[in-house]
Design an enzyme around this catalytic site. Structure first.
Site, PDB file in Angstrom:
ATOM      1  N   HIS A   1     -38.725   4.585   8.150  1.00  0.00           N
ATOM      2  CA  HIS A   1     -39.543   5.786   8.340  1.00  0.00           C
ATOM      3  C   HIS A   1     -38.950   7.025   7.684  1.00  0.00           C
ATOM      4  CE1 HIS A   1     -36.988   6.433  12.072  1.00  0.00           C
ATOM      5  NE2 HIS A   1     -37.111   7.683  11.672  1.00  0.00           N
TER       6      HIS A   1
ATOM      7  N   ASP B   1     -37.639  -1.452  10.916  1.00  0.00           N
ATOM      8  CA  ASP B   1     -37.463  -0.031  10.579  1.00  0.00           C
ATOM      9  C   ASP B   1     -36.165   0.197   9.796  1.00  0.00           C
ATOM     10  OD1 ASP B   1     -38.138   2.630  10.365  1.00  0.00           O
ATOM     11  OD2 ASP B   1     -37.236   3.198  12.280  1.00  0.00           O
TER      12      ASP B   1
ATOM     13  N   SER C   1     -31.941  10.117  12.006  1.00  0.00           N
ATOM     14  CA  SER C   1     -32.464   8.812  11.609  1.00  0.00           C
ATOM     15  C   SER C   1     -31.764   8.286  10.373  1.00  0.00           C
ATOM     16  CB  SER C   1     -33.958   8.907  11.307  1.00  0.00           C
ATOM     17  OG  SER C   1     -34.714   8.722  12.448  1.00  0.00           O
TER      18      SER C   1
END
Length: 488
Positions: free
Chosen positions: A125, A155, A228
């Site tokens: 993402h 992911d 992230s």
């Protein structure tokens, strides 16, 4: 930003309008940390010094694009701009197709250098949909990055920059970390580059329903937007996980973050390098934690005795799947894999995520409370053990272009891709000829070549690798083709 159960947000900071890993680090293979004597402080400075140079800042750019959208029209404004519009189906508050320019989007995230020649692991993402990726190292050097491969199911993404002697992190075995062990989260949260936060491992094999495959390491080290793709490291500065999500009602840190363990990361990275796509093994069941199943039955007033309160209840067995071949039935309870006790579905997912189609597993399960052990051969989603690769448009053996305004007017259509050349390939085999206009593929609207490319890639690794193409010829004749992407 996706939201799980109204609380779960990926730790990526949106701005403006709006992985062979083992081979890279064999010499640095980790051994379990020595226990810190009771009452003694833990020195985390060495871990921070080792990890910081390996964690990078990633800037994402998605350029402005022209996009066709359907909008609800205003019947009154339509009347005054075209008083006869109602007669031709344009008024009365219907929908209209308009071209709009999407705003330029930028975002930031983190990544971890896993090889001295520039391979970097981050989250899918963080890079999904990017037209440009800029990586800034700890010493402020900037590099353009290219995407090697991505995997939405876990992911994870693998990107690369050109470089030599880069500060690659040492990768540890995430199986060795223990609940209560100190860890550091290293990344670039909230625009604050090169940030380190500390906490402990709060839980392992946590499942949140965010991704198709997950077995998160839960930590109370502070993780915020921008973390992230950053590193979760042990007290020796070795990578044990890739930070992916935070659990919050507000979008900011409130006590728990989640990281993808290196056991999953290693396999995904290795596959992306070798094959360009993840070779995902399937056991062929749908399951639920035994405790959750028993609790759900109690809520319905049913008393259930499965012979255990730990393991995975088999809710469904996929026909001709690996589990079905081994004789596993609906209602059985899987209690161990290769002799290793499993108590939750997330544990089973993590074990399977390390495997490839064709690999064998020993499954221990209860059938009518009676214990059995069988060997299963894992399969891919297509039901065999072959290597699955993403297909490119080249496999179709044709060239395409977006239709012109004149074609739209002539055929009374709003979009489509014209086949302008057909060579040897899947389209010729299916009987599609030059001039055919593609409008829908696998029930998805196709307006651009990029959209067709995405559909081809998705279909090529799916359970049914076929393109179901709907379209129209220049004569106005509408027709339909099935285009297999694999050879029999």
């Amino acid at each position: 930003m996706k939201k799980i159960a109204n609380y779960l947000l990926p730790a990526i900071c949106l701005v403006a309008v709006v992985f062979s890993v083992a081979a890279f680090n064999k010499a640095g293979a980790a051994t379990p940390a020595a226990a810190v004597p009771s009452g003694q402080p833990v020195d985390l400075t060495v871990a921070a010094e080792k990890a910081l140079p390996s964690v990078v800042h990633i800037k994402y750019v998605q350029n402005s694009k022209i996009k066709t959208v359907e909008v609800q029209s205003d019947p009154f404004s339509d009347f005054f701009s075209d008083p006869f519009g109602g007669f031709f189906g344009r008024g009365n508050g219907g929908t209209q197709k308009r071209q709009v320019q999407t705003p330029k989007k930028t975002a930031t995230g983190s990544g971890v250098i896993i090889s001295t020649d520039g391979y970097i692991v981050t989250n899918n993402h963080v890079v999904d949909g990017a037209d440009e990726l800029t990586v800034t190292l700890n010493d402020n050097q900037e590099h353009s990055a290219r995407i090697i491969g991505t995997d939405k199911t876990t992911d994870l993404a693998l990107i690369k920059i050109d470089g030599k002697n880069l500060p690659a992190i040492t990768i540890a075995n995430s199986d060795d970390i223990k609940v209560g062990e100190w860890v550091l989260a290293v990344g670039n949260p909230l625009g604050l580059n090169n940030t380190v936060t500390a906490g402990i491992v709060s839980a392992k094999a946590r499942s949140l329903g965010a991704n198709g495959v997950e077995s998160f390491i839960q930590t109370d080290a502070a993780i915020n937007a921008g973390n992230s793709g950053g590193a979760l490291v042990n007290t020796r500065g070795e990578l044990v996980g890739i930070n992916a999500m935070l659990y919050s009602q507000t979008g900011s840190y409130s006590g728990y973050g989640f990281a993808i363990p290196t056991t999953i990361m290693n396999k995904v990275v290795d596959d992306l390098k070798k094959y360009g796509t993840v070779q995902r093994a399937m056991i062929g069941i749908q399951g639920i934690d035994v405790k959750n199943y028993v609790d759900s039955q109690k809520d319905q007033g049913k008393e259930i005795d499965l012979g255990t309160m730990e393991g995975i209840y088999v809710a469904k067995v996929i026909e001709e799947g690996a589990a079905a071949d081994a004789g596993i039935k609906e209602g059985d309870v899987i209690t161990a894999v290769d002799g290793q006790k499993v108590t939750r579905m997330a544990q089973l997912q993590e074990i399977i995520a390390r495997k490839r189609p064709g690999d064998k597993l020993s499954l221990t399960f209860l059938h009518n409370k009676k214990k059995s052990t069988e060997t299963v051969t894992l399969k891919n989603e297509q039901g065999n053990t072959k290597v699955v690769k993403n297909a490119d448009l080249d496999v179709l053996g044709a060239n395409f272009r977006e239709i012109t305004d004149a074609q739209k007017k002539q055929l009374n259509i709003g979009y489509g891709l014209e086949v302008i050349k057909v060579d040897n390939g899947k389209m010729k085999e299916a009987g599609i000829s030059r001039g055919f206009i593609i409008q829908r593929v696998n029930n998805q609207t196709v307006r651009t070549i990029d959209e067709l490319q995405d559909i081809v890639k998705e279909a090529s690794t799916s359970k049914e690798p076929v393109l179901y193409i709907q379209g129209i010829y220049p004569t106005g004749k509408k027709t339909y083709f099935a285009v297999p992407l694999t050879s029999e």
